[in-house]
Design an enzyme around this catalytic site. Structure first.
Site, PDB file in Angstrom:
ATOM      1  CG  HIS A  83      50.165  19.836 119.028  1.00 41.11           C
ATOM      2  ND1 HIS A  83      50.113  21.214 119.025  1.00 41.11           N
ATOM      3  CD2 HIS A  83      51.149  19.496 119.911  1.00 41.11           C
ATOM      4  CE1 HIS A  83      51.026  21.693 119.864  1.00 41.11           C
ATOM      5  NE2 HIS A  83      51.665  20.678 120.410  1.00 41.11           N
ATOM      6  CG  ASP A  91      47.437  21.804 117.161  1.00 42.91           C
ATOM      7  OD1 ASP A  91      47.101  21.153 118.174  1.00 42.91           O
ATOM      8  OD2 ASP A  91      48.544  22.349 117.043  1.00 42.91           O
ATOM      9  CB  SER A 144      54.214  22.733 121.360  1.00 43.80           C
ATOM     10  OG  SER A 144      53.036  22.617 122.109  1.00 43.80           O
TER      11      SER A 144
END
Length: 224
Positions: A194, A159, A73
């Site tokens: 995600h 995501d 991320s």
């Protein structure tokens, strides 16, 4: 925050050293540590990570030819930035759902999570200084002909936080730019967001893929 992970023992049992960095931008060393790694000070995050790798190498804990970096991320943004700044420090980089198209994403107000993130990164649409700062480190925008290490990027089709096209664009631009001949790989999960695969064993398979890549990157550091 840092926590114990039994999964790391899979590599440790093979003789690996597992190191977790506490770079500025996190809060492990207090609120000032967090403030020193955001907005106009974001570059500190990347130089801190580089300093950690250099320190480990000086102390004899590995060397560039057997060091693999991992981040996900916003940590994937870190991976993309250090790949541009110091590709010589790593033989492999794993970027999980990486936020690597930072300038374009922070300039797209139609994305649901962009406006809420402006206080963290700055708003390049209204602040020229924020634009210049993000442009200086945005991984996608700073790719150039370099001997990049082997790279594994992962993404999730659903995501909402790091859209799937970010790792896809990054990989597509990295491949022709890299002069090392090392592979630049993309694994797109077509049924995940995600956090990756939801099932317990599917999640373990994703970790196994990342660790297998790390092992391969070291064992074949001289191969393309």
């Amino acid at each position: 925050e840092a926590s114990f992970s039994i999964r790391a023992l899979s590599l440790v049992d093979r003789g690996w050293i597992w190191a977790r960095t506490c770079v500025r931008g996190g809060s492990e060393k207090g609120w000032g540590w967090f403030l020193d790694g955001r907005r106009e000070r974001k570059m500190n995050t990347f130089t801190d990570f580089i300093a950690c790798a250099e320190h480990l190498h000086r102390q004899g804990y590995g060397r560039p030819s057997n060091t693999v970096a991992y981040g996900g991320s916003a940590g994937g943004l870190l991976m993309g930035a250090v790949a541009n700044l110091r590709p010589d420090l790593f033989t492999g980089i794993i970027a999980a759902v990486p936020f690597v198209d930072a300038l374009n994403t922070m300039s797209d107000a139609s994305l649901p999570l962009t406006p809420p993130e402006w206080p963290e990164w700055g708003n390049p649409l209204t602040d020229s200084k924020a634009y210049d700062t993000i442009a200086a480190y945005s991984p996608y925008d700073n790719i150039a002909p370099r001997p990049y290490p082997a790279v594994l990027a992962t993404g999730g089709l659903s995501d909402p936080r790091v859209t799937y096209w970010e790792p896809a664009k990054w990989v597509a631009r990295l491949r022709p730019a890299s002069t090392s001949g090392r592979p630049i790989l993309l694994k797109m999960n077509m049924e995940a967001g995600h956090a990756g695969a939801a099932g317990r064993f599917d999640d373990l398979k994703e970790t196994a893929l990342e660790y297998a890549f790390a092992l391969w990157a070291v064992e074949h550091r001289g191969a393309s």
